[in-house]
Design a protein around this motif. Structure first.
Motif, PDB file in Angstrom:
ATOM      1  N   LYS A  41      -7.971 -14.309 -14.955  1.00  0.00           N
ATOM      2  CA  LYS A  41      -7.243 -13.382 -14.095  1.00  0.00           C
ATOM      3  C   LYS A  41      -5.762 -13.302 -14.445  1.00  0.00           C
ATOM      4  O   LYS A  41      -5.142 -12.231 -14.379  1.00  0.00           O
ATOM      5  CB  LYS A  41      -7.424 -13.788 -12.630  1.00  0.00           C
ATOM      6  CG  LYS A  41      -6.781 -12.850 -11.631  1.00  0.00           C
ATOM      7  CD  LYS A  41      -7.030 -13.318 -10.205  1.00  0.00           C
ATOM      8  CE  LYS A  41      -6.371 -12.393  -9.186  1.00  0.00           C
ATOM      9  NZ  LYS A  41      -6.621 -12.868  -7.797  1.00  0.00           N
ATOM     10  N   ALA A  44      -5.274 -10.661 -16.977  1.00  0.00           N
ATOM     11  CA  ALA A  44      -5.975  -9.396 -16.770  1.00  0.00           C
ATOM     12  C   ALA A  44      -5.026  -8.208 -16.692  1.00  0.00           C
ATOM     13  O   ALA A  44      -5.317  -7.137 -17.240  1.00  0.00           O
ATOM     14  CB  ALA A  44      -6.839  -9.464 -15.514  1.00  0.00           C
ATOM     15  N   VAL A  63     -13.784  -2.259 -14.611  1.00  0.00           N
ATOM     16  CA  VAL A  63     -13.143  -3.575 -14.536  1.00  0.00           C
ATOM     17  C   VAL A  63     -13.739  -4.276 -13.325  1.00  0.00           C
ATOM     18  O   VAL A  63     -13.797  -3.706 -12.234  1.00  0.00           O
ATOM     19  CB  VAL A  63     -11.610  -3.469 -14.379  1.00  0.00           C
ATOM     20  CG1 VAL A  63     -10.988  -4.871 -14.371  1.00  0.00           C
ATOM     21  CG2 VAL A  63     -10.993  -2.616 -15.483  1.00  0.00           C
ATOM     22  N   THR A  64     -14.174  -5.505 -13.501  1.00  0.00           N
ATOM     23  CA  THR A  64     -14.808  -6.220 -12.388  1.00  0.00           C
ATOM     24  C   THR A  64     -13.761  -6.899 -11.507  1.00  0.00           C
ATOM     25  O   THR A  64     -12.628  -7.147 -11.925  1.00  0.00           O
ATOM     26  CB  THR A  64     -15.782  -7.295 -12.896  1.00  0.00           C
ATOM     27  OG1 THR A  64     -15.050  -8.324 -13.572  1.00  0.00           O
ATOM     28  CG2 THR A  64     -16.821  -6.695 -13.826  1.00  0.00           C
ATOM     29  N   GLU A  65     -14.174  -7.191 -10.285  1.00  0.00           N
ATOM     30  CA  GLU A  65     -13.362  -8.043  -9.427  1.00  0.00           C
ATOM     31  C   GLU A  65     -13.294  -9.442 -10.036  1.00  0.00           C
ATOM     32  O   GLU A  65     -14.232  -9.895 -10.709  1.00  0.00           O
ATOM     33  CB  GLU A  65     -13.986  -8.130  -8.033  1.00  0.00           C
ATOM     34  CG  GLU A  65     -14.186  -6.802  -7.330  1.00  0.00           C
ATOM     35  CD  GLU A  65     -12.894  -6.234  -6.763  1.00  0.00           C
ATOM     36  OE1 GLU A  65     -11.882  -6.985  -6.695  1.00  0.00           O
ATOM     37  OE2 GLU A  65     -12.890  -5.048  -6.381  1.00  0.00           O
ATOM     38  N   ALA A  66     -12.193 -10.149  -9.815  1.00  0.00           N
ATOM     39  CA  ALA A  66     -12.069 -11.506 -10.344  1.00  0.00           C
ATOM     40  C   ALA A  66     -13.222 -12.376  -9.835  1.00  0.00           C
ATOM     41  O   ALA A  66     -13.510 -12.412  -8.639  1.00  0.00           O
ATOM     42  CB  ALA A  66     -10.735 -12.115  -9.936  1.00  0.00           C
ATOM     43  N   ASP A 109     -12.442 -17.265 -11.899  1.00  0.00           N
ATOM     44  CA  ASP A 109     -11.174 -16.577 -12.174  1.00  0.00           C
ATOM     45  C   ASP A 109     -11.296 -15.553 -13.304  1.00  0.00           C
ATOM     46  O   ASP A 109     -10.301 -14.993 -13.753  1.00  0.00           O
ATOM     47  CB  ASP A 109     -10.079 -17.583 -12.513  1.00  0.00           C
ATOM     48  CG  ASP A 109     -10.290 -18.242 -13.873  1.00  0.00           C
ATOM     49  OD1 ASP A 109     -11.464 -18.367 -14.294  1.00  0.00           O
ATOM     50  OD2 ASP A 109      -9.298 -18.634 -14.505  1.00  0.00           O
ATOM     51  N   VAL A 111     -12.206 -12.034 -15.266  1.00  0.00           N
ATOM     52  CA  VAL A 111     -12.237 -10.583 -15.062  1.00  0.00           C
ATOM     53  C   VAL A 111     -12.840  -9.950 -16.310  1.00  0.00           C
ATOM     54  O   VAL A 111     -12.419 -10.238 -17.433  1.00  0.00           O
ATOM     55  CB  VAL A 111     -10.828 -10.017 -14.817  1.00  0.00           C
ATOM     56  CG1 VAL A 111     -10.884  -8.496 -14.655  1.00  0.00           C
ATOM     57  CG2 VAL A 111     -10.187 -10.664 -13.597  1.00  0.00           C
TER      58      VAL A 111
END
Length: 262
Positions: A41, A44, A63-66, A109, A111
């Motif tokens: 993260k 990111a 983009v994914t959530e952390a 953590d 991404v």
């Protein structure tokens, strides 16, 4: 087996169960494939900025959530820990491992970035009657590091990677017309002809993928490539970067038609 008419969900299930371990070019015709880069993260934002400044090699699809392995925009029922045939683990710029699952590597953590892939524009090229040599010859697409420097962002900088397809000049012109309409999957070629002009001294010495024969009367046609983050990892040497193995892509639920400018 021919997976061209399988659905993305069917192919992802086969990948997850270990029944597919091969380059994904030609699979799930009509659906977008994606390159992947995974970072902690703390890196990111810099990487997102890098992608924004270098849209040709790194067009962002999702983009994914952390901490989440689910690409909610492109395949909400998928899991990026399992649904790519092969992954590469880079530590301090060195590719240390290649694996078929990220189960033991995933942490809260991380991404994941999904980036548009040139395999997506191969379907409309084939539909238009153009040959795609690496599909004809059933091997991975050839890829090369170039002397074209990406626009730096934060800690990220380094050379662009390109993929190459040999074509007759008239077919290359048609390929430019087709791919120009698809900017979210690299768009038009960045170079046609002399490889040395973009820093490739020997077309037969690849950095990634497998060799394609350039036949008499053909020229090499080069597109910006989503393997560029792997080149960047070698340059910047972050503590950790996880990527797909070149040619082993994530297949999304997004039709290519949604990524084309009509």
């Amino acid at each position: 087996m021919d997976y061209s008419n399988f659905s993305p969900a069917q192919v992802r299930d086969l990948i997850r169960s270990g029944k597919i371990d091969m380059p994904t070019s030609g699979m799930c015709n009509g659906y977008a494939q994606a390159n992947m880069a995974i970072l902690p993260k703390e890196l990111a934002f810099d990487f997102l900025l890098f992608c924004q400044r270098n849209k040709k090699p790194c067009p962002v699809l999702d983009v994914t959530e952390a901490g989440s392995p689910v690409p909610k925009l492109t395949a909400p029922n998928a899991d990026l820990r399992y649904d790519i045939p092969r992954y590469r683990i880079y530590r301090h710029g060195e590719m240390t491992e290649e694996t078929t699952t990220l189960e033991k590597y995933w942490t809260d953590d991380l991404v994941a970035f999904l980036l548009g892939c040139s395999f997506s524009f191969e379907s409309p090229m084939l539909d238009d009657g153009l040959e795609v040599r690496h599909i004809t010859d059933n091997h991975n697409v050839p890829m090369y590091r170039t002397n074209i420097e990406c626009v730096p962002a934060g800690v990220f900088h380094g050379p662009m990677v390109v993929s190459m397809r040999p074509m007759k000049p008239a077919d290359a012109i048609r390929a430019v017309q087709i791919t120009t309409r698809m900017p979210f999957v690299h768009g038009a070629p960045i170079h046609l002809g002399d490889p040395a002009a973009i820093g490739i001294r020997d077309i037969n010495k690849l950095d990634f993928g497998e060799r394609s024969e350039i036949q008499d009367g053909e020229i090499p046609v080069f597109w910006a490539c989503g393997v560029t983050p792997q080149s960047i990892a070698m340059t910047v040497k972050p503590e950790l970067m996880i990527t797909h193995a070149p040619g082993y892509m994530f297949i999304t639920d997004i039709p290519n038609s949604q990524l084309a400018i009509m």
